[in-house]
Design an enzyme around this catalytic site. Structure first.
Site, PDB file in Angstrom:
ATOM      1  N   GLU A  24     130.979  88.114  51.350  1.00 34.00           N
ATOM      2  CA  GLU A  24     132.063  88.730  50.598  1.00 34.00           C
ATOM      3  C   GLU A  24     131.708  88.950  49.134  1.00 34.00           C
ATOM      4  OE1 GLU A  24     132.381  86.184  52.690  1.00 34.00           O
ATOM      5  OE2 GLU A  24     133.479  87.114  54.342  1.00 34.00           O
TER       6      GLU A  24
ATOM      7  N   HIS B 227     143.339  81.777  58.073  1.00 38.79           N
ATOM      8  CA  HIS B 227     143.751  83.146  58.366  1.00 38.79           C
ATOM      9  C   HIS B 227     145.194  83.394  57.941  1.00 38.79           C
ATOM     10  CE1 HIS B 227     140.266  82.623  60.950  1.00 38.79           C
ATOM     11  NE2 HIS B 227     140.218  83.910  61.167  1.00 38.79           N
TER      12      HIS B 227
END
Lengths: 374, 328
Positions: free
Chosen positions: B60, B129
């Site tokens: 990322e 998540h």
């Protein structure tokens, strides 16, 4: 082997082709004697080497001047690159005018050598601006303080240039400590996967502030880190400007030819403390520093140039005077206490200042006006 | 009129932006052939080209740092972080560079890039998540933080974010990806960034919500109406900058305010809204500003997430507690 950066890869690259030379590439030994340890790299043009020498002499004088200016309070801090002149100058000389340099806080000499005016180049270290020059104009990214983060920017920018059909190469300077950061590895990986025309040059000056190389890595060399990403790698004597020029030029040519990124480890040494506020005696011996003084990049180059008949006392004196003049004009450029405009603090947070920023700006303006009243 | 889910509206916004400007490129993890784990980039690589929408290595910080470099050379990257908590490795790039490069260079460099992040919980997913990470970004000067609460806004706010000269952290409420609406989408529906919207008028209290909580606030207002409460719902849409004028105008009309967020309540974004409302509307307030938020716990396992997530009842409980007994 060591020639990997030079030839084009016509067939699939094997791992061993990506490995650096077993010993650092060099043309000159510590006394400036030619040695046959350059593994087929082309010796740089003599005229370019003389120019490198001139810039190294001027660069060292400016570095000394900057350290002195911290004592007078004209610079907030100065991370010296004394001893790393061959890396600082050799790198810049290997780049074309449209190539991009991505420097760190220790690479002021490289930025000056790139032609950025002293008062602009030193904005960060004066403590008056974060970046005193226009990066688009001089093709030098802002000096980066968070380690290795700019290596990704170099990869992204050079990839973008390639997509636009521009033959631009980006060169990122990092230190040995930065090779432990995740972003260094992600940058190598992204550059390799996207075949971005990037050159990563590690100035291995043996210390990340106080922490020695042995605590950064257990790898045989830092250049060995390239193979894991499919990046052609090389190691070079970073105090031999002939070698730095030859290897960086090869990496730049390779990138420009569309053959992908390369990783170069330049072995060098930071002769001064980390910055003016560091005490290097707490973590390294004077004997070690003295040994590296004997490998001084400028002294060995001068010895060689004199033997080549490319340098004599007259020329040396002329460049010494030029260096003094450069130091004097740097002093002059920084002689007045810089007075950045406090109201400009709000101007570039966003493309247009938000309403709260405009209110805070008005508050500061009123406060300044009240303070300046008699 | 066609029907779109929020994910489809976002997909359409990306497609329209990419067709309008060749410099718009989309990249991230699984955004190519797969079309993203939530299918927001579905079909973009196939129809617009693999150089316009492409997969990257799984890193990322690399994605965001690479986007910074591309934006320095004139591209308009729209990058996808796969999940809220998976964006944390990029946090240094976001806070140290994305947010600061314009300021650092006195405007010489701008970074017109968008970082799309599916955020929040409520979909029964496992740990990492379900985070609500908006406060981290909103606290960082130099970033714009935008979050749509409706299908229509998903389109118009993403288009506006891509056109914005400032970097935008675009937070997509993942539990609303499947929300549906009948509407026409296309160019000319752009909204200026930075404006809140009144979703439902009401005169008794203002419920201020954003992202996934807009629908919850609307549900509370519906239910409240049955008990005679007329609740005004304000959808912030832009968390940074905050359109406090629209919020305060509403609170001055109603005299009461509840700020709703899904994130843990402590040090949350709602605290900033509550503080600003108190500072600006003190004499109009009939009761202290109430906050409704998630519990102050790490995001729970999915079997327990309903205890964490604010629902309409929790909002109505907060409305009920707004000191009606002292009403003048």
């Amino acid at each position: 082997m060591g020639t990997v950066i030079t030839p084009a890869h016509s067939s699939p690259v094997t791992g061993s082709q990506l490995l650096p030379s077993p010993t650092p590439i060099r043309f000159l030994d510590e006394r400036g004697n030619p040695v046959d340890e350059h593994q087929g790299y082309q010796e740089p043009d003599l005229g370019l080497v003389v120019e490198a020498w001139r810039r190294m002499v001027v660069g060292r004088r400016l570095d000394t001047q900057c350290s002195a200016l911290t004592r007078q309070g004209r610079l907030a801090v100065y991370p010296s690159s004394r001893g790393q002149e061959a890396c600082q100058v050799g790198t810049v000389l290997a780049l074309g005018p449209d190539d991009w340099l991505f420097p760190t806080y220790r690479d002021t000499m490289a930025i000056l050598s790139r032609g950025v005016e002293a008062h602009e180049a030193l904005g960060l270290l004066q403590g008056t601006r974060h970046c005193g020059y226009d990066p688009q104009k001089v093709k030098v990214a802002p000096q980066c303080t968070p380690l290795a983060t700019h290596a990704l920017h170099a990869a992204g920018l050079s990839y973008a240039c390639g997509r636009l059909g521009e033959p631009t190469v980006a060169l990122a300077l990092v230190g040995d400590g930065a090779t432990s950061e995740g972003d260094f590895h992600e940058a190598l990986n992204f550059a390799a996967v996207f075949r971005a025309p990037t050159v990563f040059l590690v100035q291995n000056n043996r210390y990340a502030i106080s922490v020695p190389l042995a605590r950064q890595t257990a790898a045989p060399t830092l250049a060995h880190k390239g193979i894991g990403y499919g990046v052609a790698s090389e190691q070079v004597d970073g105090n031999d400007v002939l070698a730095v020029l030859a290897v960086v030029q090869a990496g730049v040519a390779r990138a420009r030819a569309g053959e992908g990124p390369s990783l170069i480890e330049a072995h060098t040494y930071r002769l001064e403390p980390h910055t003016n506020s560091d005490d290097a005696s707490r973590y390294r011996d004077e004997a070690e520093v003295e040994a590296w003084r004997q490998r001084d990049p400028i002294l060995r180059l001068e010895a060689w140039l004199r033997r080549q008949g490319a340098l004599d006392d007259t020329r040396a004196k002329a460049v010494a005077e030029e260096a003094e003049e450069a130091a004097a004009s740097l002093r002059a450029a920084l002689s007045e206490p810089a007075a950045p405009d406090p109201l400009a603090l709000f101007d570039h947070v966003y493309a247009e200042p938000t309403a709260p920023l405009l209110r805070q700006r008005a508050w500061l303006e009123a406060k300044m006006a009240s303070l300046s009243e008699p | 009129m066609p029907t779109y889910t929020m994910a489809q509206a976002l997909n359409r916004a990306l497609r329209d932006a990419m067709e309008a400007d060749q410099k718009v490129v989309v990249f991230g993890e699984d955004v190519g052939a797969l079309g993203g784990v939530f299918r927001v980039t579905d079909g973009l690589a196939a129809s617009l080209g693999e150089d316009r929408c492409f997969d990257t290595p799984l890193a990322e910080a690399g994605i965001v740092g690479f986007a910074v470099g591309m934006a320095m050379r004139g591209f308009r990257p729209v990058v996808e972080m796969q999940f809220d908590a998976f964006a944390y490795p990029a946090f240094e790039q976001v806070t140290s560079h994305v947010a600061k490069l314009r300021n650092r260079t006195a405007g010489a460099l701008s970074l017109p890039l968008v970082i799309r992040i599916p955020y929040g919980g409520g979909i029964g997913a496992v740990e990492h998540h379900g985070d609500s990470s908006e406060a981290y970004y909103a606290h960082t000067p130099g970033l714009r933080v935008v979050t749509p609460g409706t299908v229509a806004d998903a389109y118009s706010l993403l288009r506006a974010s891509i056109e914005c000269p400032d970097p935008v952290v675009f937070l997509e409420p993942k539990r609303r990806y499947w929300a549906r609406a009948e509407l026409e989408l296309g160019p000319g529906q752009g909204e200026p960034l930075g404006r809140a919207a009144i979703r439902r008028p009401g005169r008794h209290a203002t419920v201020i919500a954003y992202g996934p909580m807009v629908a919850t606030a609307m549900e509370a207002a519906e239910a409240g109406a049955e008990d005679g409460w007329e609740l005004e719902v304000v959808d912030l849409r832009s968390l940074s900058p905050l359109d406090i004028e629209t919020v305060c105008a509403s609170v001055r009309r109603t005299g009461r305010a509840v700020v709703v967020q899904e994130a843990p309540t402590f040090c949350g974004y709602g605290a900033e809204v509550a503080a600003q409302v108190a500072e600006s509307c003190f004499h109009y307030l009939e009761a202290p500003v109430a906050r409704v938020g998630g519990l102050d716990i790490p995001y729970p396992p999915p079997a327990l997430e309903h205890h964490h997530l604010p629902d309409a009842d929790r909002i109505l409980d907060a409305v009920a507690g707004l000191q009606w007994e002292d009403a003048r």
